[in-house]
Design a protein around this motif. Sequence first.
Motif, PDB file in Angstrom:
ATOM      1  N   LEU A   1       0.817  -1.218   0.000  1.00  0.00           N
ATOM      2  CA  LEU A   1       0.000   0.000   0.000  1.00  0.00           C
ATOM      3  C   LEU A   1       0.849   1.266   0.000  1.00  0.00           C
ATOM      4  CD1 LEU A   1      -2.767  -0.973   2.594  1.00  0.00           C
ATOM      5  CD2 LEU A   1      -2.864  -1.135   0.099  1.00  0.00           C
ATOM      6  N   GLY A   2       2.151   1.123   0.144  1.00  0.00           N
ATOM      7  CA  GLY A   2       2.993   2.304   0.280  1.00  0.00           C
ATOM      8  C   GLY A   2       2.852   2.885   1.677  1.00  0.00           C
ATOM      9  N   ARG A   3       2.968   4.205   1.781  1.00  0.00           N
ATOM     10  CA  ARG A   3       2.813   4.859   3.086  1.00  0.00           C
ATOM     11  C   ARG A   3       1.327   4.940   3.437  1.00  0.00           C
ATOM     12  NH1 ARG A   3       1.855  10.078   4.390  1.00  0.00           N
ATOM     13  NH2 ARG A   3       2.292  10.744   2.221  1.00  0.00           N
ATOM     14  N   LEU A   4       0.963   4.385   4.563  1.00  0.00           N
ATOM     15  CA  LEU A   4      -0.434   4.366   4.992  1.00  0.00           C
ATOM     16  C   LEU A   4      -0.849   5.753   5.458  1.00  0.00           C
ATOM     17  CD1 LEU A   4      -2.603   2.122   5.250  1.00  0.00           C
ATOM     18  CD2 LEU A   4      -1.984   1.947   7.667  1.00  0.00           C
ATOM     19  N   VAL A   5      -2.006   6.239   4.979  1.00  0.00           N
ATOM     20  CA  VAL A   5      -2.451   7.584   5.335  1.00  0.00           C
ATOM     21  C   VAL A   5      -3.804   7.584   6.046  1.00  0.00           C
ATOM     22  CG1 VAL A   5      -1.150   8.660   3.466  1.00  0.00           C
ATOM     23  CG2 VAL A   5      -3.535   7.980   3.076  1.00  0.00           C
ATOM     24  N   TYR A   6      -4.636   6.558   5.790  1.00  0.00           N
ATOM     25  CA  TYR A   6      -5.979   6.558   6.383  1.00  0.00           C
ATOM     26  C   TYR A   6      -6.460   5.125   6.556  1.00  0.00           C
ATOM     27  CZ  TYR A   6     -11.009   7.248   6.998  1.00  0.00           C
ATOM     28  OH  TYR A   6     -12.287   7.218   7.484  1.00  0.00           O
ATOM     29  N   VAL A   7      -7.091   4.872   7.694  1.00  0.00           N
ATOM     30  CA  VAL A   7      -7.681   3.560   7.985  1.00  0.00           C
ATOM     31  C   VAL A   7      -9.071   3.777   8.557  1.00  0.00           C
ATOM     32  CG1 VAL A   7      -7.542   1.469   9.393  1.00  0.00           C
ATOM     33  CG2 VAL A   7      -5.459   2.452   8.412  1.00  0.00           C
ATOM     34  N   GLU A   8     -10.019   2.986   8.082  1.00  0.00           N
ATOM     35  CA  GLU A   8     -11.358   2.967   8.672  1.00  0.00           C
ATOM     36  C   GLU A   8     -11.673   1.533   9.080  1.00  0.00           C
ATOM     37  OE1 GLU A   8     -15.983   4.317   7.713  1.00  0.00           O
ATOM     38  OE2 GLU A   8     -14.346   4.838   6.334  1.00  0.00           O
ATOM     39  N   SER A   9     -12.204   1.383  10.280  1.00  0.00           N
ATOM     40  CA  SER A   9     -12.590   0.058  10.775  1.00  0.00           C
ATOM     41  C   SER A   9     -13.962   0.176  11.414  1.00  0.00           C
ATOM     42  CB  SER A   9     -11.562  -0.445  11.798  1.00  0.00           C
ATOM     43  OG  SER A   9     -11.929  -1.709  12.310  1.00  0.00           O
ATOM     44  N   ARG A  10     -14.898  -0.681  10.978  1.00  0.00           N
ATOM     45  CA  ARG A  10     -16.276  -0.564  11.424  1.00  0.00           C
ATOM     46  C   ARG A  10     -16.824  -1.927  11.836  1.00  0.00           C
ATOM     47  NH1 ARG A  10     -18.243   4.211  10.628  1.00  0.00           N
ATOM     48  NH2 ARG A  10     -20.282   3.411  11.268  1.00  0.00           N
ATOM     49  N   MET A  11     -17.820  -1.878  12.725  1.00  0.00           N
ATOM     50  CA  MET A  11     -18.607  -3.058  13.082  1.00  0.00           C
ATOM     51  C   MET A  11     -20.062  -2.614  13.160  1.00  0.00           C
ATOM     52  SD  MET A  11     -16.194  -5.032  15.901  1.00  0.00           S
ATOM     53  CE  MET A  11     -17.168  -6.546  15.837  1.00  0.00           C
ATOM     54  N   ASP A  12     -20.708  -2.533  12.009  1.00  0.00           N
ATOM     55  CA  ASP A  12     -22.084  -2.052  11.917  1.00  0.00           C
ATOM     56  C   ASP A  12     -23.067  -3.221  11.941  1.00  0.00           C
ATOM     57  OD1 ASP A  12     -21.294   0.610  11.669  1.00  0.00           O
ATOM     58  OD2 ASP A  12     -21.077   0.425   9.488  1.00  0.00           O
ATOM     59  N   ARG A  13     -24.287  -2.926  12.398  1.00  0.00           N
ATOM     60  CA  ARG A  13     -25.335  -3.937  12.448  1.00  0.00           C
ATOM     61  C   ARG A  13     -26.687  -3.290  12.138  1.00  0.00           C
ATOM     62  NH1 ARG A  13     -23.494  -6.994  18.101  1.00  0.00           N
ATOM     63  NH2 ARG A  13     -21.570  -7.901  17.269  1.00  0.00           N
ATOM     64  N   TRP A  14     -27.658  -4.144  11.836  1.00  0.00           N
ATOM     65  CA  TRP A  14     -29.040  -3.682  11.715  1.00  0.00           C
ATOM     66  C   TRP A  14     -29.823  -4.278  12.878  1.00  0.00           C
ATOM     67  CZ3 TRP A  14     -31.957  -0.085   9.781  1.00  0.00           C
ATOM     68  CH2 TRP A  14     -33.339  -0.245   9.760  1.00  0.00           C
ATOM     69  N   SER A  15     -30.126  -3.441  13.861  1.00  0.00           N
ATOM     70  CA  SER A  15     -30.838  -3.902  15.052  1.00  0.00           C
ATOM     71  C   SER A  15     -31.683  -2.753  15.594  1.00  0.00           C
ATOM     72  CB  SER A  15     -29.846  -4.392  16.112  1.00  0.00           C
ATOM     73  OG  SER A  15     -30.531  -4.895  17.242  1.00  0.00           O
ATOM     74  N   PRO A  16     -32.772  -2.398  14.888  1.00  0.00           N
ATOM     75  CA  PRO A  16     -33.550  -1.219  15.275  1.00  0.00           C
ATOM     76  C   PRO A  16     -34.391  -1.403  16.525  1.00  0.00           C
ATOM     77  CG  PRO A  16     -34.601  -2.340  13.454  1.00  0.00           C
ATOM     78  CD  PRO A  16     -33.295  -3.043  13.671  1.00  0.00           C
ATOM     79  N   GLY A  17     -34.626  -2.647  16.946  1.00  0.00           N
ATOM     80  CA  GLY A  17     -35.472  -2.887  18.108  1.00  0.00           C
ATOM     81  C   GLY A  17     -34.696  -2.913  19.407  1.00  0.00           C
ATOM     82  N   ALA A  18     -35.416  -3.148  20.497  1.00  0.00           N
ATOM     83  CA  ALA A  18     -34.807  -3.208  21.825  1.00  0.00           C
ATOM     84  C   ALA A  18     -33.994  -4.497  21.961  1.00  0.00           C
ATOM     85  CB  ALA A  18     -35.880  -3.155  22.915  1.00  0.00           C
ATOM     86  N   THR A  19     -32.888  -4.426  22.684  1.00  0.00           N
ATOM     87  CA  THR A  19     -32.062  -5.591  22.922  1.00  0.00           C
ATOM     88  C   THR A  19     -32.747  -6.564  23.871  1.00  0.00           C
ATOM     89  OG1 THR A  19     -29.947  -6.378  23.817  1.00  0.00           O
ATOM     90  CG2 THR A  19     -30.858  -4.379  24.790  1.00  0.00           C
ATOM     91  N   ARG A  20     -32.479  -7.860  23.659  1.00  0.00           N
ATOM     92  CA  ARG A  20     -33.035  -8.874  24.554  1.00  0.00           C
ATOM     93  C   ARG A  20     -32.268  -8.947  25.872  1.00  0.00           C
ATOM     94  NH1 ARG A  20     -32.913 -13.952  20.614  1.00  0.00           N
ATOM     95  NH2 ARG A  20     -31.006 -12.851  20.016  1.00  0.00           N
TER      96      ARG A  20
END
Length: 352
Positions: A139-158
């Motif tokens: 990649l050469g010289r690293l300039v930007y990193v994004e790391s995500r953990m997205d989910r679809w959970s619109p309701g209340a947690t159990r």
Amino acid sequence: MIRVGIVGFGMGARVFHAPLIASVEGLQLAAVVERQSDQAAERYPDIVTYRSLDEMLGDRSLNLIVVATPSGSHFDVARQVIEAGKHLVVDKPVAVCAGEVAELISLARQRGVMLVPFHNRRWDGDVLTVQKVLREGSLGRLVYVESRMDRWSPGATRRAWKNEPEQGGGLLLDLGTHLIYLALVLFGEPLGVSAEVDREREGEGADDSFTLRLRYEGLRVTLGSNLLSSPAGPRFLLRGTQGNFRKSGLDPQEAELNKITRIETPHWGEESREQWGTLTISADGSMETRPVETVPGDYRKFYEGVRDAMLGQAEPPVPAVEAWRAAMIVDWARQSAEERREIPCDWNCEPV
């Protein structure tokens, strides 16, 4: 044989700790604290079920205790285990703030016991693959990193406690601790932290969305998670002066562990070709894109490391101070969100 007891048998113990312990040579899953049910004994008939932590701590045959209770109780349970003179693994987050983590580290040193944070995602296939890509330098010289953990959970947690900040709930403390710890593993200690921490779903409760930025010399790292994303954002996006690497999807181990009580397949952690990341690099004036095979992940490496450390053959797989560093960034992120500014990182106050 190292005999292991687990405190609690919720999702963390059932999906992660129990099957991993049962799969590592030299470890024996011997006991579980379940206050009312017998779910653990149904899955592992040879274990002893205790109804209280005091009963378990009175079992002198147990060499290692795993704290797998709700996050808000980790500090109190871990403190009792340490005071009983038992080595322990504590599920992440070790505590709800850096001060409590530091207190546990200090107490463990005083009592001469080993405190190991359960940061299993260090052995995610995507993390191992990112490390490989970085080592190769394409990649050469690293300039930007994004790391995500997205989910679809619109309701209340159990799990109601996950919606209560006082009980250690909230996405920043939950998934944020994973993302922050992995950033520390990959890139080291940042110079500054800025963040937005919000609640986006209906109703009141703990935060369920965050964007966190870590500033390094010549590098920006953005970490994020929310519960209203479909499809999810990229698991990793790396941009460098010679190319990009993009990886989507989550490591398959959690989904597989949810189905079993012990790992028996020789192909554990392997990911299908459809889930491999892509590397796009500049070559001869044009851009070339190719798939990058995912390095197989293996959470067993964590408990193999714990075993070896207890036998005096290696250092702990995750030093306790690394949990403190992750907790400090969580604290700074909260402060940044409240004050709407970047918080400079002061790493001169490590617990002693």
